[in-house]
Design a protein around this motif. Structure first.
Motif, mmCIF file in Angstrom:
data_model
loop_
_atom_site.group_PDB
_atom_site.id
_atom_site.type_symbol
_atom_site.label_atom_id
_atom_site.label_comp_id
_atom_site.label_asym_id
_atom_site.label_seq_id
_atom_site.Cartn_x
_atom_site.Cartn_y
_atom_site.Cartn_z
ATOM 1 N N THR A 30 -30.597 -2.502 -0.659
ATOM 2 C CA THR A 30 -29.449 -2.417 -1.561
ATOM 3 C C THR A 30 -28.983 -3.812 -1.957
ATOM 4 O O THR A 30 -28.435 -4.000 -3.036
ATOM 5 C CB THR A 30 -28.283 -1.681 -0.893
ATOM 6 N N ASP A 31 -29.214 -4.769 -1.088
ATOM 7 C CA ASP A 31 -28.828 -6.136 -1.415
ATOM 8 C C ASP A 31 -29.649 -6.654 -2.590
ATOM 9 O O ASP A 31 -29.194 -7.450 -3.388
ATOM 10 C CB ASP A 31 -29.074 -7.017 -0.183
ATOM 11 N N MET A 32 -30.882 -6.168 -2.681
ATOM 12 C CA MET A 32 -31.746 -6.614 -3.770
ATOM 13 C C MET A 32 -31.420 -5.924 -5.075
ATOM 14 O O MET A 32 -31.378 -6.535 -6.127
ATOM 15 C CB MET A 32 -33.209 -6.292 -3.437
ATOM 16 N N GLY A 34 -28.776 -3.531 -5.655
ATOM 17 C CA GLY A 34 -27.433 -3.033 -5.920
ATOM 18 C C GLY A 34 -26.512 -4.055 -6.545
ATOM 19 O O GLY A 34 -25.466 -3.719 -7.075
ATOM 20 N N ALA A 35 -26.917 -5.313 -6.487
ATOM 21 C CA ALA A 35 -25.972 -6.348 -6.871
ATOM 22 C C ALA A 35 -25.716 -6.391 -8.366
ATOM 23 O O ALA A 35 -24.629 -6.702 -8.793
ATOM 24 C CB ALA A 35 -26.474 -7.688 -6.384
ATOM 25 N N ARG A 36 -26.725 -6.039 -9.171
ATOM 26 C CA ARG A 36 -26.526 -6.159 -10.601
ATOM 27 C C ARG A 36 -25.474 -5.182 -11.104
ATOM 28 O O ARG A 36 -24.663 -5.510 -11.945
ATOM 29 C CB ARG A 36 -27.844 -5.949 -11.328
ATOM 30 N N ARG A 39 -22.205 -6.392 -10.458
ATOM 31 C CA ARG A 39 -21.872 -7.485 -11.332
ATOM 32 C C ARG A 39 -21.311 -6.991 -12.654
ATOM 33 O O ARG A 39 -20.284 -7.466 -13.133
ATOM 34 C CB ARG A 39 -23.117 -8.311 -11.595
ATOM 35 N N PHE B 21 -27.913 -12.226 -11.485
ATOM 36 C CA PHE B 21 -27.770 -11.709 -10.140
ATOM 37 C C PHE B 21 -26.617 -12.395 -9.419
ATOM 38 O O PHE B 21 -26.569 -13.613 -9.326
ATOM 39 C CB PHE B 21 -29.078 -12.008 -9.403
ATOM 40 N N VAL B 22 -25.693 -11.601 -8.969
ATOM 41 C CA VAL B 22 -24.609 -12.170 -8.168
ATOM 42 C C VAL B 22 -24.500 -11.355 -6.900
ATOM 43 O O VAL B 22 -24.523 -10.126 -6.922
ATOM 44 C CB VAL B 22 -23.288 -12.159 -8.941
ATOM 45 N N ARG B 24 -23.026 -9.596 -3.594
ATOM 46 C CA ARG B 24 -21.772 -9.062 -3.080
ATOM 47 C C ARG B 24 -21.579 -9.605 -1.676
ATOM 48 O O ARG B 24 -22.507 -10.126 -1.076
ATOM 49 C CB ARG B 24 -21.847 -7.542 -3.048
ATOM 50 N N ARG B 26 -20.839 -7.908 1.140
ATOM 51 C CA ARG B 26 -21.539 -7.026 2.082
ATOM 52 C C ARG B 26 -21.003 -7.062 3.502
ATOM 53 O O ARG B 26 -21.761 -6.849 4.448
ATOM 54 C CB ARG B 26 -23.041 -7.337 2.130
#
Lengths: 158, 479
Positions: A30-32, A34-36, A39, B21-22, B24, B26
């Motif tokens: 999800t870190d890869m 989910g971030a967009r 954003r 890309f930013v 979070r 987490r």
């Protein structure tokens, strides 16, 4: 302890261990991806919060969209212009952070006014050069104009 | 919120989705994983009690409480001091540390069943873990920006050398199990090499950031490989000599490999020239062979690696083979799913609670468990390298690479050693092994990685266009 419960504990513990491993991997996943999404959501909030900020809804064809660093310690980096104005410098708050001894903490700024992009020196020690001349005021730049800051050369790209 | 500058090699050249890309913060995901990691640690402790004694240990609440308190303290510090840090690192470390504690406790039980009154290692390990978490918190609070460390390049390098040489001093140096890597002061012993390894990463990163151009650009091409200039060989020769000195005078093959490998990888990463790997690899092979010839300690280790099942004519195990042999039997006895926690006999392997903790875990958790553990180590290394990729300053990049490399090399050397892939050397398994110096140093290592990853993932502050601020900046005129 009966034999059966020991076997259950044994497999149960292995299951816990692997659940942990898989949960870790899913957080990485999800870190890869989910971030967009986060954003865009954040970006919209931001737009709503600051209506004064003029940002063209749709960039036209031929408008510059990014700044590429051609030479210097950070050569190869590309920074999007979507969040202009961009601060260039050695400081922590700079959007384009350069590892270059000849760059001031807050060195220069790239900003847009209407359709025209400008670069402006922020009172740096070593100056900002467009082409070969040191700039003293906000100077218009276009695609492919080379901006030299210290040992670093930047250029706007489509 | 501005776009993160993607700085990873070729992919950075074209603006793509990655540009937008930013990260979070987490922290919620981290908390969730931390709870799971507590289940791994405390669950292991309970399972050990059930397996070995038939009941849940009486002190499970105290033990679980301390573990939970430590983890929560670390988590709260990360929340306050490094809100954008990588969410994976802390939970993995907490899980490994908890599992290691349970396994050490299990081996204590096994040894006490055999010889009542044996020394217990688990309580002291818990104390060391507390110290490790405290150091973790101190590092995160004290170092607010990892780039400040660049100022201490030479200080760090010099202190690392002093720390490495300390065990050689008569009086405070101690030889334990053949390796002279300990210092003992007032009944309190410590392995200074563990702290030196962190300082060396800082020193190498600071040095290479400044001199990488000179090291990368000059040189000539021989047979498809860019070889460096002769005069640039200075630092690598110095590092080679230091590693060799550790090997010959301290009899420590593992640290020697660790330091030289670390330097080589960082040199390669900073210069992007495979020529250094060729030169360094050759030098290492030559040096290791030289070390093999002159030190009996290394010869014993190599013989035990080549022929672990060799017997003397009288039927005894050849010196140095017994431990590795027992470890291999233990893992074989564990098989695919293990004997179950508390039901194997890991205490039969000498030093099973420290260097040989992985075979002990292999015996009780089986291949399934060991794969999970190795995966967790791989994830830590992956997150370290990932941090290096997204970090925006070169010093941070190199430091994160170095920290990940030192961790990877250490895991490789020790797991490779106990599984008979490479000769056995005396390094500790990070976070699992009993051993205070290693545990404390590795907590500090993770704190540094978290600090760099926080800086790397934090979105750059927005540039506000307010007039007063602009004026203030322009007043700084030199004329």
């Amino acid at each position: 302890m009966s034999e059966l419960s020991l076997v259950l504990i044994r497999f149960g513990y292995l299951a816990v261990l692997w659940i942990f491993v898989l949960a870790t991997i899913s957080v990485i996943r999800t870190d890869m991806f989910g971030a967009r999404a986060a954003r865009t959501a954040g970006g919209q909030e931001r737009k709503a919060a600051k209506p004064t900020r003029s940002k063209p809804a749709k960039p036209r064809k031929g408008d510059p969209t990014s700044v590429a660093i051609l030479e210097g310690g950070n050569a190869g980096e590309v920074v999007s212009l979507a969040n202009a104005p961009l601060l260039i410098g050695r400081g922590n708050d700079a959007a384009i952070r350069l590892d270059d001894d000849y760059v001031s903490t807050r060195h220069a700024r790239i900003a847009v006014s209407g359709d025209q992009w400008y670069v402006e020196d922020l009172g740096s020690t070593n100056g900002t050069y467009v082409g070969s001349s040191r700039i003293t005021q906000a100077t218009a730049i276009s695609l492919g104009t080379q901006i030299r800051i210290g040992k670093t050369i930047l250029e706007m790209r489509k | 919120m501005s776009s993160a500058a993607a700085t990873s090699g070729t992919s950075a050249r074209k603006p793509g989705p990655l540009m937008e890309f930013v990260h979070r913060s987490r922290r919620g995901a981290e908390l969730f994983l931390l709870l799971l990691s507590l289940a791994v640690g405390i669950g292991a402790y309970a399972a050990v009690g059930l397996g070995a004694q038939g009941k849940v240990p009486a002190d499970i609440y105290t033990y679980g409480g301390i573990l939970t308190a430590l983890v929560v303290a670390a988590h709260v510090t990360v929340r306050i001091k490094a809100a954008y840090a990588d969410p994976i690192l802390l939970p993995i470390v907490s899980a490994l540390n908890g599992l290691g504690l349970a396994m050490i406790h299990r081996i204590d039980l096994g040894r006490q069943a055999r010889t009542p009154g044996s020394h217990e290692f688990a309580p002291s390990q818990l104390m060391w873990m507390t110290l490790g978490v405290l150091l973790f918190i101190v590092v995160l609070v004290a170092i607010r920006d990892h780039r400040r460390l660049q100022a201490f390049t030479y200080t760090a390098g010099f202190s690392a050398l002093v720390l490495l040489l300390l065990p050689l001093l008569p009086g405070i140096g101690k030889t334990v199990n053949g390796a002279r890597i300990w210092i003992g002061i007032a009944g309190f012993s410590f392995q200074p090499g563990e702290i030196a390894k962190l300082l060396l990463v800082i020193a190498f990163a600071g040095y290479l950031v400044l001199y990488r151009d000179a090291l990368a650009l000059a040189g000539r091409r021989v047979l498809f490989v860019d070889l460096p200039r002769g005069r640039d060989l200075g630092p690598i020769l110095a590092m080679w000599a230091v590693s060799l000195a550790i090997l010959v005078f301290q009899n420590d093959l593992g640290s020697s490999l660790l330091f030289f490998g670390l330097f080589l990888v960082m040199l390669y990463v900073s210069t992007e020239r495979p020529g250094w790997l060729v030169v360094g690899g050759t030098m290492f092979v030559v040096g290791a062979y030289f070390g093999y010839l002159v030190t009996a300690h290394v010869q014993v280790r190599v013989e035990a690696w080549l022929h672990p099942f060799a017997n003397t004519p009288s039927g005894e195990a050849v010196t140095g083979t017994y431990q590795i042999r027992q470890g291999l039997f233990g893992m074989g006895w564990g098989g695919l799913t293990g004997r179950g926690l508390g039901q194997g006999s890991p205490q039969n392997t000498p030093i099973s609670w420290s260097d040989f903790i992985l075979p002990s875990l292999g015996e009780e958790l089986g291949l399934t468990g060991v794969i999970a553990i190795v995966l967790l180590y791989a994830l830590i290394v992956e997150r370290g390298l990932r941090t290096a990729l997204i970090c925006r300053d070169n010093f941070g990049k190199l430091m994160a690479t170095g920290l990940a490399t030192v961790f990877a090399l250490q895991v490789f050397v020790v797991i490779g050693g106990v599984t008979k892939l490479i000769p056995l050397t005396g390094l500790t398994t990070p976070f699992l092994s009993q051993g205070g110096s290693s545990l404390v140093a590795n907590w500090a290592l993770i704190a540094l990685l978290i600090r760099v990853s926080d800086q790397a993932r934090r979105p750059p502050p927005e540039f506000f266009d307010d007039g007063a601020d602009m004026d203030a900046t322009q007043v700084v005129s030199l004329r």
